[in-house]
Design an enzyme around this catalytic site. Sequence first.
Site, short mmCIF file in Angstrom:
data_model
loop_
_atom_site.label_atom_id
_atom_site.label_comp_id
_atom_site.label_asym_id
_atom_site.label_seq_id
_atom_site.Cartn_x
_atom_site.Cartn_y
_atom_site.Cartn_z
N GLY A 320 57.46 112.68 20.46
CA GLY A 320 56.95 112.20 21.74
C GLY A 320 56.69 110.71 21.77
N HIS A 321 55.61 110.33 22.45
CA HIS A 321 55.32 108.93 22.75
C HIS A 321 55.03 108.12 21.49
CE1 HIS A 321 54.23 105.68 25.44
NE2 HIS A 321 53.01 105.59 24.93
N PHE A 322 54.11 108.60 20.67
CA PHE A 322 53.74 107.90 19.43
C PHE A 322 54.55 108.47 18.27
CE2 PHE A 322 49.90 106.78 21.92
CZ PHE A 322 49.95 105.40 21.74
#
Length: 344
Positions: A320-322
């Site tokens: 995902g994002h991180f």
Amino acid sequence: MATHSPLTPQTTRLRHDKGPVSRRHLLAQGAAVAGATMAVAGSPIPTQAATADQGAAIPVIHYRSKAVDGVNIFYREAGPADAPTVLLLHGFPTSSHMFRNLIPALADRYHVIAPDYPGFGQSDMPDRATFAYTFDRFGELVDALLDQLGVTRYAMYVMDYGAPVGWRLALKHPERISGLIVQNGNAYEEGLKEFWDSIKAYWSDHSEAHRKALYVLVTPETTKFQYTDGMSDLSRISPDNWVHDQALLDRPGNAEIQMDIFYDYRTNLPLYPAVQAYFRKHRPPALIVWGQNDKIFPADGAHLYKRDLPEVEFHLLDTGHFALEDKADEMVPLIRDFLDRKVK
């Protein structure tokens, strides 16, 4: 989920532009990657004594601050001062803390600098009545910090907010950029999808109603969402991340600062054509390592880089994002291989 050892043939080249890799260098690279991987997995990093027989010591990380235009800017620094510099530019709502595992995995061979922007991490949080929380200002302060440190050439790792900060540096000093590592950081208007609808509504009229609607983005639930959504193995994600970030978001006055920054993000869109022209003209060596399950900066935005950087090295990861939080064991070998071949 398939995983690879940090030194498997699938993820690591055994040569670079400087010639054949020595046994000592290979062991050093393996030890550095292993240290970062174990940190992500929650295991203790081996001591310097424990790794001495492998020809590698765990790099020392320094935690420093410098006064830049009257604002104390905190930064993490590691690695040989005369080595090629890698600048790590963090995203929202975190700080240089997001690079705590990547820094020791690079610092055996590179000079690594990771600053916190004002209002983030350990940097000052000036009163918004007297300080402009804008991406222009962040870029100016990071640029001035690098000048103080005598850094005139560097590769950039840009993520989330780090992308618009980094693009300002690249447009101001294109000759200084030795390479780009882009991880879930946007440079194309088409890359801003549904997640941005409420923020775009605020841009449209700067109304108090639309501003209040964005306070959900600084709540504990949203902070945790940014670290956990799209991750295939939540046991790899340390809850210290959202606890650390939320404590800083909850400081008196910080939520209002974040609203100001959300509004200023609109200034990045008019820069995108200039950034894309920079890509085409200067053709910096570039590596994409992007979490494909990210709802904030979806993979649509990653593919667009190929239009202007046809030689970009492109990797979408099942995260995902991180992405560094659960895919460092895949990302670190890709990043080190790229830097070893492309950045001098």
